[in-house]
Structures are given as C-alpha cells and as structure tokens.
Design a protein around this motif. Sequence first.
Motif, PDB file in Angstrom:
ATOM      1  N   ARG A   1      -4.056   0.853  15.010  1.00 36.09           N
ATOM      2  CA  ARG A   1      -3.730   2.209  15.499  1.00 36.09           C
ATOM      3  C   ARG A   1      -2.515   2.775  14.763  1.00 36.09           C
ATOM      4  N   MET A   2      -1.592   1.920  14.388  1.00 34.73           N
ATOM      5  CA  MET A   2      -0.478   2.393  13.543  1.00 34.73           C
ATOM      6  C   MET A   2      -1.043   2.919  12.222  1.00 34.73           C
ATOM      7  N   ALA A   3      -1.983   2.173  11.651  1.00 43.66           N
ATOM      8  CA  ALA A   3      -2.584   2.578  10.369  1.00 43.66           C
ATOM      9  C   ALA A   3      -3.286   3.926  10.522  1.00 43.66           C
ATOM     10  N   LEU A   4      -4.044   4.093  11.590  1.00 46.27           N
ATOM     11  CA  LEU A   4      -4.812   5.332  11.772  1.00 46.27           C
ATOM     12  C   LEU A   4      -3.882   6.534  11.963  1.00 46.27           C
ATOM     13  N   LEU A   5      -2.826   6.350  12.739  1.00 47.31           N
ATOM     14  CA  LEU A   5      -1.890   7.467  12.947  1.00 47.31           C
ATOM     15  C   LEU A   5      -1.224   7.850  11.625  1.00 47.31           C
ATOM     16  N   ALA A   6      -0.810   6.842  10.861  1.00 52.45           N
ATOM     17  CA  ALA A   6      -0.180   7.134   9.569  1.00 52.45           C
ATOM     18  C   ALA A   6      -1.159   7.867   8.652  1.00 52.45           C
ATOM     19  N   MET A   7      -2.425   7.463   8.687  1.00 51.79           N
ATOM     20  CA  MET A   7      -3.429   8.084   7.809  1.00 51.79           C
ATOM     21  C   MET A   7      -3.669   9.552   8.179  1.00 51.79           C
ATOM     22  N   VAL A   8      -3.919   9.825   9.462  1.00 56.67           N
ATOM     23  CA  VAL A   8      -4.265  11.211   9.806  1.00 56.67           C
ATOM     24  C   VAL A   8      -3.053  12.133   9.735  1.00 56.67           C
ATOM     25  N   LEU A   9      -1.855  11.538   9.746  1.00 56.12           N
ATOM     26  CA  LEU A   9      -0.649  12.359   9.623  1.00 56.12           C
ATOM     27  C   LEU A   9      -0.142  12.409   8.179  1.00 56.12           C
ATOM     28  N   GLY A  10      -0.963  11.926   7.251  1.00 58.02           N
ATOM     29  CA  GLY A  10      -0.656  12.097   5.832  1.00 58.02           C
ATOM     30  C   GLY A  10       0.422  11.186   5.301  1.00 58.02           C
ATOM     31  N   LYS A  11       0.620  10.036   5.966  1.00 56.69           N
ATOM     32  CA  LYS A  11       1.691   9.133   5.526  1.00 56.69           C
ATOM     33  C   LYS A  11       1.144   7.822   4.988  1.00 56.69           C
ATOM     34  N   ALA A  12      -0.160   7.723   4.824  1.00 54.74           N
ATOM     35  CA  ALA A  12      -0.720   6.490   4.242  1.00 54.74           C
ATOM     36  C   ALA A  12      -1.873   6.887   3.346  1.00 54.74           C
TER      37      ALA A  12
ATOM     38  N   LEU B   1       0.852  -1.186   0.000  1.00 55.71           N
ATOM     39  CA  LEU B   1       0.000   0.000   0.000  1.00 55.71           C
ATOM     40  C   LEU B   1       0.886   1.233   0.000  1.00 55.71           C
ATOM     41  N   PRO B   2       0.372   2.313  -0.495  1.00 62.35           N
ATOM     42  CA  PRO B   2       1.225   3.490  -0.613  1.00 62.35           C
ATOM     43  C   PRO B   2       1.507   4.127   0.745  1.00 62.35           C
ATOM     44  N   LEU B   3       2.642   3.798   1.322  1.00 58.23           N
ATOM     45  CA  LEU B   3       3.059   4.461   2.549  1.00 58.23           C
ATOM     46  C   LEU B   3       4.105   5.497   2.165  1.00 58.23           C
ATOM     47  N   GLY B   4       3.991   6.684   2.642  1.00 54.24           N
ATOM     48  CA  GLY B   4       4.930   7.745   2.273  1.00 54.24           C
ATOM     49  C   GLY B   4       4.220   9.069   2.488  1.00 54.24           C
ATOM     50  N   ASP B   5       4.595  10.086   1.749  1.00 56.93           N
ATOM     51  CA  ASP B   5       3.962  11.383   1.942  1.00 56.93           C
ATOM     52  C   ASP B   5       2.718  11.519   1.083  1.00 56.93           C
ATOM     53  N   HIS B   6       1.576  11.671   1.696  1.00 54.01           N
ATOM     54  CA  HIS B   6       0.330  11.750   0.932  1.00 54.01           C
ATOM     55  C   HIS B   6      -0.552  12.819   1.536  1.00 54.01           C
TER      56      HIS B   6
END
Length: 326
Positions: free
Chosen positions: A315-326, A11-16
């Motif tokens: 919770r790792m997924a959610l943090l990455a999502m709201v911080l624009g990294k997923a 999945l696209p993990l990085g700056d989004h």
Amino acid sequence: MTIQKHTMTHLPLGDHKTAPWYGKDILSVKQFDRLDLEYIFGVAHEMHDMVDHIGTFDLLKGKILANLFYEPSTRTSSSFTAAMERLGGSVIPINEVKYSSVAKGESLPDTVRTLECYADVIVLRHPEVGSAAIAAKAARKPVINAGDGIGEHPTQALLDAFTIREELGHIDGLTVTLLGDLKHGRTVHSLARLLSLYKVKLNYVSPDILRMPAELMDELSQKGVEQTEYTTLDACLPETDVLYVTRVQKERFADEAAYESVKGAYVINAEVMKAAKQRMIVMHPLPRVGEIDPAFDEDPRAAYFRQMEYGLYVRMALLAMVLGKA
Ligand code: ASP
C-alpha cells in the motif's frame, strides 16, 4: 519462516509526474499486467527496506489521504493510514460514515467531490459492486478501491500475490487452493484474476451454494487457467502450495438459515494440515471467524500474519505510485 530480507533495489523514488501510474485510479486487478506487478513488487521491497532501516520518511510529505469506509475494516483502513503516515503524509479518516453527511443522505459522488477538495487521494470501501468506479468517475483525484461489495479488492490481491512471491520465491508453477466463501469473497475474486497472469493451477473448495461465480471461471478458462472445483479439501490439499482460506461472509446472506448451514464448513487445524506439504503456506485475508484454529498459528506454514505486514509495503508502493513519487 521469516520475511526475507532484500538488498535495496534503488528503484526511482522521487518526483515522477510522468510515471504511468501518476494520477491513476486503482479499481480492479484487470488494470495490471505482469510488468506492472514486477514494478509494484519492486517498489514494495524498497518500502520494506526503508521501513526496516529508517521507519518513516518524507516521500509524501504534505500529501493527504481521505480514507472513506462505508463498511467495517481493520487491516485495510489501518494499513492505508500507516502507509500514508510512514511516507510522511496525513489522513482524513472517515470510518464511521454515520457521523458524516452520508447519514444525511449525501450521494457517493458528492461525498467524493467534497473529499477531493481537501485530499490528494481517496481510498474507498463501499458495500456496492461498482461503487469505486462511480466514485472515480466523479473525482479528478485518484480513487483506490478498498473493496466494493462482493466485487473486487484489488489492493488485497496485490498484497496476496506479493506475499506468495516473498514466501515461496515465485508464483509460476504453483498450485493455489482457494477455500471457503468463493461466491461472496471479493478477495478471492480479485486474487484468482490476478493469478491468471501466471502459470498457476487453481483449486476451488467450497460448499455448493458458495461456489466461485461461473462468469469468473469462464473468464479464467478463456485465459487457459486450469481450474478444478471441490466440496472437500482432502483431495487437493496434498498438491497445494498456497492454501487461501476465507470466512463465510455472513453480511452478504439474505437468509440466516443458509448462513448457518455453511458457516462451519471447513476448519484448518494441525490434524488437517498433516496431509499438506511441509513447504507451503496458509493465507487468509482475515478476519477469521473459526476457519483456522489459533493453535495452528505457531506452524511456520501459517503466513496470514506476515501477509498483513506485506500489505503495508504494497500500500505504501501504491500510494507513492498514484501520487507521482515512484
Ligand atoms: N477483509 C477482507 C475483505 O474486506 C476479507 C473479509 O472481510 O472476509 O474482503
């Protein structure tokens, strides 16, 4: 049963920063549709694989989480901390609000405005329904509801749904039985709502004074969810695919005698579970205070400890999502 291994889905993990969840609050399960859930579960898989392979990685390096807990917590607070640290970020822990300016009478909006000066995301647990929404209104940074009184616990429901899918392979077509304190249990309120996105049959087993709130049942009826209420488990246990056990929420009772009258209403043990399917799971958001006999823990159907681990990945997924990294 063991946690299934999955191949990397890349999945696209990085700056989004244009990603749909970037900068968003997570306040209620009402915010999610099935596509969102598929996405979250996909990212959670990816997190699981990464933790298995490399343990920690720097996706959120330099980011700071404020973990603001006005009520006790073991799993939610420590799994958010672990999630942030496994992603290379750090945490401001405020678990004992009595040692913060809250004890001097500071309002929730002021506390949140303070913390967002130092942190990128705020996780909040608070005894009042609607508190997370109040905090989110005051804050420019994302607020994640980690339990607002008897209201909702959306991240728990997400990890619960993820657990069901990982353990049983799918959610559609399942019979899910929610047992215990359905009146005060925020986890069952969020989970029942979230499961209404799937084709499930819901059974509610509780003492009469702890029934699922009528408004929530009406909301789900309007969505066409089949719901049946019971006061004992025996009639619905044989058809159950997921038995979701909850504790009676002592802290929500104004009257101690009322709590005493229902506290030991149900106990799950090997004898009771003889009537259940072999392929089904028993879940519990924990802590348990007598509703599940520890001797049952060795049974492969006891999924509640695995459920905690799934919580880390979600919770790792959610943090990455709201911080624009997923
Ligand atoms: N830990 C869950 C919650 O915070 C369940 C419970 O406390 O019974 O709602």
